[in-house]
Design a protein around this motif. Structure first.
Motif, PDB file in Angstrom:
ATOM      1  N   CYS A 135       0.845  -1.199   0.000  1.00  0.00           N
ATOM      2  CA  CYS A 135       0.000   0.000   0.000  1.00  0.00           C
ATOM      3  C   CYS A 135       0.883   1.252   0.000  1.00  0.00           C
ATOM      4  CB  CYS A 135      -0.862   0.075   1.250  1.00  0.00           C
ATOM      5  SG  CYS A 135      -1.871  -1.369   1.504  1.00  0.00           S
ATOM      6  N   SER A 147       3.312   4.249  -0.345  1.00  0.00           N
ATOM      7  CA  SER A 147       4.663   4.332  -0.903  1.00  0.00           C
ATOM      8  C   SER A 147       5.221   2.933  -1.177  1.00  0.00           C
ATOM      9  CB  SER A 147       5.600   5.048   0.074  1.00  0.00           C
ATOM     10  OG  SER A 147       5.174   6.364   0.241  1.00  0.00           O
ATOM     11  N   SER A 148       4.891   1.991  -0.303  1.00  0.00           N
ATOM     12  CA  SER A 148       5.411   0.630  -0.492  1.00  0.00           C
ATOM     13  C   SER A 148       4.913   0.037  -1.813  1.00  0.00           C
ATOM     14  CB  SER A 148       4.967  -0.269   0.666  1.00  0.00           C
ATOM     15  OG  SER A 148       5.504   0.216   1.866  1.00  0.00           O
ATOM     16  N   SER A 167       5.998  -3.800   3.274  1.00  0.00           N
ATOM     17  CA  SER A 167       5.360  -2.914   4.251  1.00  0.00           C
ATOM     18  C   SER A 167       6.406  -2.427   5.240  1.00  0.00           C
ATOM     19  CB  SER A 167       4.258  -3.665   4.996  1.00  0.00           C
ATOM     20  OG  SER A 167       3.768  -2.879   6.059  1.00  0.00           O
ATOM     21  N   GLN A 168       6.605  -1.133   5.261  1.00  0.00           N
ATOM     22  CA  GLN A 168       7.569  -0.542   6.184  1.00  0.00           C
ATOM     23  C   GLN A 168       7.266  -0.986   7.615  1.00  0.00           C
ATOM     24  OE1 GLN A 168       8.716   1.667   9.253  1.00  0.00           O
ATOM     25  NE2 GLN A 168       6.723   2.402   8.566  1.00  0.00           N
ATOM     26  N   SER A 169       6.013  -0.765   8.030  1.00  0.00           N
ATOM     27  CA  SER A 169       5.629  -1.041   9.418  1.00  0.00           C
ATOM     28  C   SER A 169       5.430  -2.526   9.673  1.00  0.00           C
ATOM     29  CB  SER A 169       4.320  -0.322   9.733  1.00  0.00           C
ATOM     30  OG  SER A 169       3.301  -0.810   8.873  1.00  0.00           O
ATOM     31  N   THR A 209       0.362  -2.919   8.312  1.00  0.00           N
ATOM     32  CA  THR A 209      -0.729  -2.358   7.507  1.00  0.00           C
ATOM     33  C   THR A 209      -1.815  -3.413   7.293  1.00  0.00           C
ATOM     34  OG1 THR A 209       0.796  -0.848   6.468  1.00  0.00           O
ATOM     35  CG2 THR A 209      -1.240  -1.272   5.276  1.00  0.00           C
ATOM     36  N   ALA A 246      -2.222   8.570   9.141  1.00  0.00           N
ATOM     37  CA  ALA A 246      -1.489   7.872  10.203  1.00  0.00           C
ATOM     38  C   ALA A 246      -0.407   7.031   9.563  1.00  0.00           C
ATOM     39  CB  ALA A 246      -2.433   6.993  11.006  1.00  0.00           C
ATOM     40  N   LYS A 247       0.636   6.801  10.296  1.00  0.00           N
ATOM     41  CA  LYS A 247       1.769   6.074   9.733  1.00  0.00           C
ATOM     42  C   LYS A 247       1.463   4.599   9.521  1.00  0.00           C
ATOM     43  CE  LYS A 247       6.629   5.813   9.672  1.00  0.00           C
ATOM     44  NZ  LYS A 247       6.622   6.483   8.365  1.00  0.00           N
TER      45      LYS A 247
HETATM   46  C1  G6P Z   1       0.212   4.784   5.408  1.00  0.00           C
HETATM   47  C2  G6P Z   1       1.369   5.756   5.472  1.00  0.00           C
HETATM   48  C3  G6P Z   1       2.169   5.720   4.166  1.00  0.00           C
HETATM   49  C4  G6P Z   1       2.618   4.284   3.877  1.00  0.00           C
HETATM   50  C5  G6P Z   1       1.428   3.325   3.847  1.00  0.00           C
HETATM   51  C6  G6P Z   1       1.872   1.874   3.795  1.00  0.00           C
HETATM   52  O1  G6P Z   1      -0.723   5.224   4.502  1.00  0.00           O
HETATM   53  O2  G6P Z   1       0.900   7.060   5.719  1.00  0.00           O
HETATM   54  O3  G6P Z   1       3.315   6.545   4.287  1.00  0.00           O
HETATM   55  O4  G6P Z   1       3.289   4.250   2.650  1.00  0.00           O
HETATM   56  O5  G6P Z   1       0.661   3.473   5.056  1.00  0.00           O
HETATM   57  O6  G6P Z   1       2.566   1.589   4.978  1.00  0.00           O
HETATM   58  P1  G6P Z   1       3.509   0.354   5.194  1.00  0.00           P
HETATM   59  O7  G6P Z   1       3.917   0.425   6.633  1.00  0.00           O
HETATM   60  O8  G6P Z   1       2.681  -0.861   4.885  1.00  0.00           O
HETATM   61  O9  G6P Z   1       4.652   0.496   4.259  1.00  0.00           O
END
Ligand code: G6P
Length: 585
Positions: free
Chosen positions: A290, A292-293, A335-337, A340, A579-580
């Protein structure tokens, strides 16, 4: 998309909770609250607004006691009001709850509870948990049993921390939303994310879905979804508290952009062998992500698909169930986090059909990390600003490495190691970019265009701009403009043209000409003299290899968005409505 924190031990709980909430504020920032307990009295401070505003109005630190819970909110159920801010409590004000997630059956539960005589003070789904807990306490004196029984009635997603009057204990439950336990000496913590715990402990336990836990100052008891005692490993976190501080920068976003030169080196050194092993015999596979990822996924596809015969399908998390063929044996989730919800739902769907999952994530121990069959950590370190910057660049570095290894382009891979010096060089143009930002921040409409590898970079540039300036920005493959969007161009519109020297440049120059002919304000982002002749507003970049384009071209666009946001008086670290870590579908 909220942040929760809890503490039980020997320190002043309000201090730990207040500092922890600040570290979690990126998860939600429309309201916040803290409840602490001292001598069988629970006191609450909560309100709408940012944590600092609430603190300066009421002073969180006036709350005393050595046990407490805190919450920073990003509203889902119920408006942004003091009543809807957490913690929430039962009718007798004996149990207090903070919650991150969505209770899907809250309407039905609430109706039954009201029919049974409970009265509600908020519009939130969370409040039902407090009343359920109260209800269960009528039939058992054992609070742990009552809590477990209350949780068993919920459906949806949750990370919950609860506190009961008269007890130096925290009751926790996790299902779908992240919740970690911090293990200290004579003290225990819980939080939605690691940065809140870094000043106190590096020992963390990641709760599994369906787990409950009981924390006292010296002990942590965990039960699995069957209610049986469970062992969960204690992990050692390598991040430091300093990494999650601004370190003299005015904003986290600028700090995180500035770290990219170093972080790319770490990302290029990442161990990608598990991913390469799983992908090397696949003729086709799918990528899911989702925001940027997702754009990082498009770069991966562009790097791998052309000329190698491998078919890479990139699907947005929330559309996965509608689009995925179901045939891929391997799905790459970016996914950065790692939390998601849309991406996790897609991963579970694919796993259910027998696919193996490769996770590309920044957070060891995140839900995605734990559910994947193979992991690649991107090594970006904690990213606090809501919008992705260094995590995106590190994702790109790791994905390019995988793509070049899979396609056997060793020479190209070796050249990627020149990226840090190119990043250092382009960061020197930040003053120039700031000047351009002063001119552009008076404009309202932006088109970002690019071809090939520059197209995903254009998408990311437009996303950064709209996220933090609230200006209208969209991106197109440059050749698509003439199929529709050209009708929107006039002297009020800005076109940011990404025009690296490549085989795409001649066509790109014609596309820029088409925009000039409609009087649009052109900004050239390029290394080509020919391109610079097309406009007075130019961001001059070092020449780079095709694979390096997304990294070299996105960084100036991050800076452009950052400077425009600050000039417009926006907070680039905490954009409105965003939200992040988006833990709802
Ligand atoms: C949210 C953040 C975005 C991020 C997206 C996917 O919308 O605001 O900056 O790219 O989630 O997050 P992830 O943690 O899955 O890369």
């Amino acid at each position: 998309m909220c942040g929760i924190i809890g503490y039980v031990g020997f320190r002043n709980a309000s201090q730990v909770l207040y500092e922890g909430l600040k570290a979690l504020e990126y998860r939600g920032y429309d309201s916040a609250g803290i409840a602490t307990q001292r001598q069988k009295k629970i006191k609450v401070i909560k309100d709408s607004g940012r944590i600092e505003q609430i603190h300066s109005k009421y002073n969180f630190l006036q709350l005393s006691g050595q046990v407490g819970i805190g919450h920073t909110r990003w509203a889902t159920h119920g408006g942004v009001t003091k009543q809807n801010a957490h913690p929430h409590c039962d009718c007798k004000k004996e149990v207090f709850i903070v919650h991150n997630g969505v209770i899907e059956n809250f309407d039905e539960l609430k109706m039954n509870l009201i029919a049974g005589g409970h009265s509600f003070t908020s519009e939130t789904d969370t409040e039902v948990i407090a009343h359920l807990f109260e209800e269960e306490l009528k039939s058992t004196k054992n609070a742990a049993d009552a809590f477990a029984s209350a949780i068993s009635k919920l459906s949806g997603s949750w990370a919950i921390a609860a506190m009961k009057k008269g007890q130096q204990t925290l009751y926790l439950a996790r299902n779908g939303s992240p919740l970690i336990i911090g293990v200290g000496r004579g003290e225990m913590f819980c939080a939605s994310d690691v940065p809140a715990l870094l000043p106190y402990t590096k020992k963390v336990i990641y709760l599994e879905n369906g787990d409950r836990a009981i924390l006292t100052s010296g002990k942590c008891l965990i039960y699995n979804k069957e209610g049986m005692p469970a062992e969960r490993a204690v992990h050692y976190v390598e991040w430091t508290a300093q990494m999650a501080e601004k370190g003299g920068y005015p904003h986290f976003m600028l700090k995180e952009i500035s770290e990219q030169e170093e972080k790319v080196k770490e990302a290029l050194a990442a161990d990608v062998s598990a991913a390469v092993q799983l992908l090397k015999n696949q003729k086709s596979f799918c990528v899911v992500a989702c925001g940027s990822s997702y754009y990082a996924g498009l770069v991966f596809k562009t790097a791998l698909q052309a000329g190698t015969g491998t078919v890479v399908d990139v699907i947005i998390g929330s559309e996965f169930a509608n689009l995925w063929s179901g045939k891929d044996k391997v799905v790459v989730a970016i996914s950065q986090s790692g939390e998601t919800a849309d991406t996790l739902a897609a991963v579970r769907f694919a796993k259910g059909k027998g696919a193996k999952i490769i996770a590309i994530t920044n957070v060891a121990g995140s839900s995605l990390y734990r559910e994947a069959d193979a992991n690649v950590l991107i090594g970006a370190g904690p990213e606090i600003a809501v919008v992705a910057t260094k995590s995106f660049i590190c994702q790109l570095a790791v994905l390019l490495k995988i793509a070049l290894l899979l396609s056997g382009k060793k020479a190209q891979l070796a050249k990627l190691h020149g990226l840090p010096s190119k990043i250092a060089q382009l960061m020197k143009s930040s003053e120039e970019i700031e000047k351009i930002a002063s001119i552009l921040c008076k404009r309202k409409d932006f088109f970002f265009i690019g071809r090939g590898m520059a197209f995903p970079a254009a998408l990311e540039g437009a996303l950064k701009l709209k996220e933090i300036t609230y200006l209208h920005a969209e991106a197109y493959p440059a050749g698509e403009l003439k199929h529709g969007p050209l009708s929107l161009l006039d002297e009020n519109v800005v076109v940011v043209a990404l025009a690296p020297s490549s085989q795409n440049l001649p066509k790109m120059l014609s596309n820029i000409q088409e925009c000039k002919a409609r009087n649009a304000q052109i900004v050239i982002v390029s290394d080509s003299k020919e391109a610079f002749e097309k406009s007075k507003l130019c961001i001059k970049l070092p020449p780079c290899e095709t694979e390096e384009i997304p990294i070299v071209y996105v960084i100036p666009l991050q800076l452009l968005a950052y400077y425009m946001a600050t000039k417009l008086g926006r907070d680039p670290d905490k954009p409105r409505n965003l939200a992040k870590s988006v833990t709802v579908e």
